[in-house]
Enzyme design. Structure first.
Site, PDB file in Angstrom:
ATOM      1  N   ASP A 113       0.828  -1.199   0.000  1.00  0.00           N
ATOM      2  CA  ASP A 113       0.000   0.000   0.000  1.00  0.00           C
ATOM      3  C   ASP A 113       0.869   1.259   0.000  1.00  0.00           C
ATOM      4  O   ASP A 113       1.927   1.301   0.634  1.00  0.00           O
ATOM      5  CB  ASP A 113      -0.892  -0.026   1.243  1.00  0.00           C
ATOM      6  N   GLU A 149       1.758  -0.087  -4.867  1.00  0.00           N
ATOM      7  CA  GLU A 149       0.731   0.871  -5.267  1.00  0.00           C
ATOM      8  C   GLU A 149       1.433   2.179  -5.608  1.00  0.00           C
ATOM      9  O   GLU A 149       1.770   2.979  -4.732  1.00  0.00           O
ATOM     10  CB  GLU A 149      -0.287   1.090  -4.150  1.00  0.00           C
TER      11      GLU A 149
END
Length: 600
Positions: A313, A342
């Protein structure tokens, strides 16, 4: 594990470790009231290489050399005034056979993204927990709805039938926020599965059940931040364990600053040190203790839960130099382990910058060591193009232009590609549940380069408008809760419309499983004409032709233009209908449709 006397060691992290790891140095954190005042020794002739004390006396970090240590139990002794005050047991366990060479996910896979709280409630007895603040409330859109690990296990056959080979769950570690904890990105204990999802043992069982089906498990890992309720945030080991400002400072989200040669220092600092949101303290990976803690935690989960990959993330919100060290340490330990970051950049050069061995990164002597990045540029296009008329820049030209920049990527087959995820509009909302447009998007996703990812529920027509809040795009899967009026997990329980979505998706992605030409073959595409797009995937033994008509009326395509790929081929078998198509002259495409042809 409880000590013998006097002091309570409240936490030991990692709680245990593994013998025979690539990096022999292990840093163990002991936490307890004034533990730092004690001197430490260890049994079994193990060598302590470093003892680190900080300004907080409740922590002591003890590093040992495990190079020649077999799997065994041993004992730490904590002394005061040369007298043994208490002891603490510790274990080195045997790691899994051939663990270092574990195979990860790649372009032969299809990844299914699940938000566990919203997928299926397999156990009612863990819907709420005495140790966590937020309680079960399915009537609250942003509340805890009760989905859990058992719910995922219960429906692994469904996921496999769909054609998925890999499962990515949004984070499952404990998130003890007082509200909005269902997404679990504000973690409060990164060595513990949230009890509302289950236990650590349940997670290991999920991994085992997935592997029995020859499928793979990807953990969503968060390196950039924790939650305010994390136990270490409440008693920081060091003041600089997190990035702090005199007043609350949020990141400016300008991730271009990492390579911007004209950037100011203050903008750069705020970008990488600012907090994502007020409830998510920003971790300072430049602190070696923090970096080592995160590295060991990640490796511990890989070994403990037998993981097949990470999705990381907010990867490029962390300090760039530090996060590359974290990534390299993991891939040094597991050379075939895939990690997808990400990187929500909307420019191919900027996105490429973050992939391992990028030619763009080399300009600034930067190498992220990150094997894969998420192709947000393709996602943006897939959420737009099927509502567009084609011209020089829009419609199918938008897709063509994206692939025209593939030369920038060092490994284009290792991009994670998707039409939507838990942070975007739902695909079926954007296209008003026009299944023709869904079929075009999925066929394109299934046949271009990269690793396709499908967001849970889209395969049965689930929709959601992000403008109505995140809960609208993270709704409960129909049939995941006892008493749901529709059970979309079964053919009998689905509506005719849901079955049309599911049957198409299942046939498409199960076909893709068997096609190396799609996984790793070359791509040749042709400039779109009249909002139609034709491309081929091919290798030395196979060729697949994909034709897309993005118009509201039929279009006839003259195939003579594609002779460099067609050669003497005369027919193609349409994958989704099993019809044989003559490819020697003209092909007429229905409005808003795709033909997927295996060439014969």
């Amino acid at each position: 594990m409880k000590p013998n006397s006097l002091l309570t060691i409240e936490r030991i992290e990692p709680p245990f470790w593994y013998a025979g790891m690539h990096n022999p140095e292990l840093q163990i954190m002991f936490y307890g009231k004034n533990v730092a005042k004690y001197q430490v020794s260890v049994s079994n002739s193990i060598v302590i290489t470093n003892v680190k004390r900080t300004e907080n006396p409740n922590y002591i970090f003890v590093s040992i050399d495990t190079k020649n240590c077999p799997a065994s139990d041993f004992v730490f002794t904590f002394k005061s005034n040369n007298s043994a005050a208490f002891t603490q047991n510790y274990s080195l366990k045997k790691h899994r056979e051939n663990s270092a060479q574990r195979k990860s996910f790649d372009a032969s896979d299809m990844m299914y993204l699940i938000m566990p709280d919203r997928f299926s409630n397999g156990r009612k007895d863990n819907d709420s927990n005495d140790l966590t603040h937020e309680k079960y409330n399915r009537d609250l859109p942003e509340g805890r709805h009760g989905g859990d690990i058992q719910g995922i296990i219960n429906h692994l056959d469904y996921i496999q039938e769909l054609g998925a080979t890999t499962i990515w769950n949004t984070p499952l570690c404990e998130d003890n926020d007082t509200a909005y904890s269902y997404h679990t990105y504000a973690q409060s204990d990164v060595y513990k599965i949230d009890p509302r999802y289950g236990t650590n043992e349940d997670y290991v069982r999920l991994s085992s059940e997935i592997h029995k089906r020859k499928m793979k498990l990807v953990m969503d890992y968060v390196t950039n931040h924790w939650g305010l309720q994390h136990w270490m945030i409440k008693d920081l080991p060091t003041k600089d364990w997190i990035n702090q400002f005199e007043n609350y400072t949020q990141t400016n989200h300008r991730r271009t600053l990492v390579h911007d040669i004209n950037a100011s220092k203050i903008d750069t600092k705020i970008c990488f040190d600012g907090w994502f949101v007020p409830t998510m303290p920003d971790l300072n990976q430049r602190n070696p203790l923090v970096l080592n803690y995160l590295t060991q935690n990640a490796i511990w989960w890989i070994e403990y839960a037998d993981l097949d990959g990470f999705r990381v993330d907010t990867y490029n919100y962390a300090d760039p130099e530090a996060i590359t060290k974290w990534t390299k340490a993991i891939t040094d330990e597991y050379p075939n382990f895939n990690i997808v970051g990400e990187i929500s950049m909307r420019d191919q050069a900027q996105l490429s910058y973050w992939q391992k061995d990028s030619p763009i990164g080399k300009i600034q002597n930067f190498n992220s060591h990150l094997p894969s990045v998420m192709d947000f540029i393709l996602s943006d296009a897939l959420l737009t193009i099927f509502n567009e008329d084609g011209n020089w820049e829009t419609g199918m030209t938008r897709i063509y232009n994206n692939f025209a920049n593939d030369f920038l990527y060092p490994n284009v087959n290792n991009l994670l590609i998707f039409a939507e995820n838990h942070d975007t509009h739902r695909l079926n909302h954007v296209y008003l549940n026009d299944i023709r447009k869904y079929k075009m998007a999925m066929t394109l996703l299934a046949t271009v380069r990269g690793i396709p990812q499908l967001y849970y529920g889209s395969e049965v027509g689930m929709a959601g408008n992000k403008d109505d809040g995140d809960a609208a795009i993270r709704q409960d899967f129909p049939g995941g809760w006892e008493g749901d009026p529709i059970n979309a997990f079964t053919k009998e329980g689905r509506t005719p419309g849901q079955n049309e979505y599911f049957d198409f998706t299942s046939k498409l992605f199960n076909w893709r499983k068997t096609k190396p030409v799609i996984h790793f073959g070359k791509m040749t595409h042709y400039i779109p004409e009249n909002n139609t797009y034709v491309y081929f995937r091919h290798n030395d033994t196979e060729s697949v032709m994909i034709l897309i008509n993005n118009n509201d009326e039929p279009k006839t395509i003259d195939t003579s233009r594609f002779q460099e790929n067609l050669g003497k081929i005369q027919t193609g078998k349409e994958v989704l209908t099993d019809k044989t198509i003559d490819v020697t002259k003209e092909i007429t495409l229905e409005p808003k449709s795709v033909l997927l042809l295996e060439l014969k």
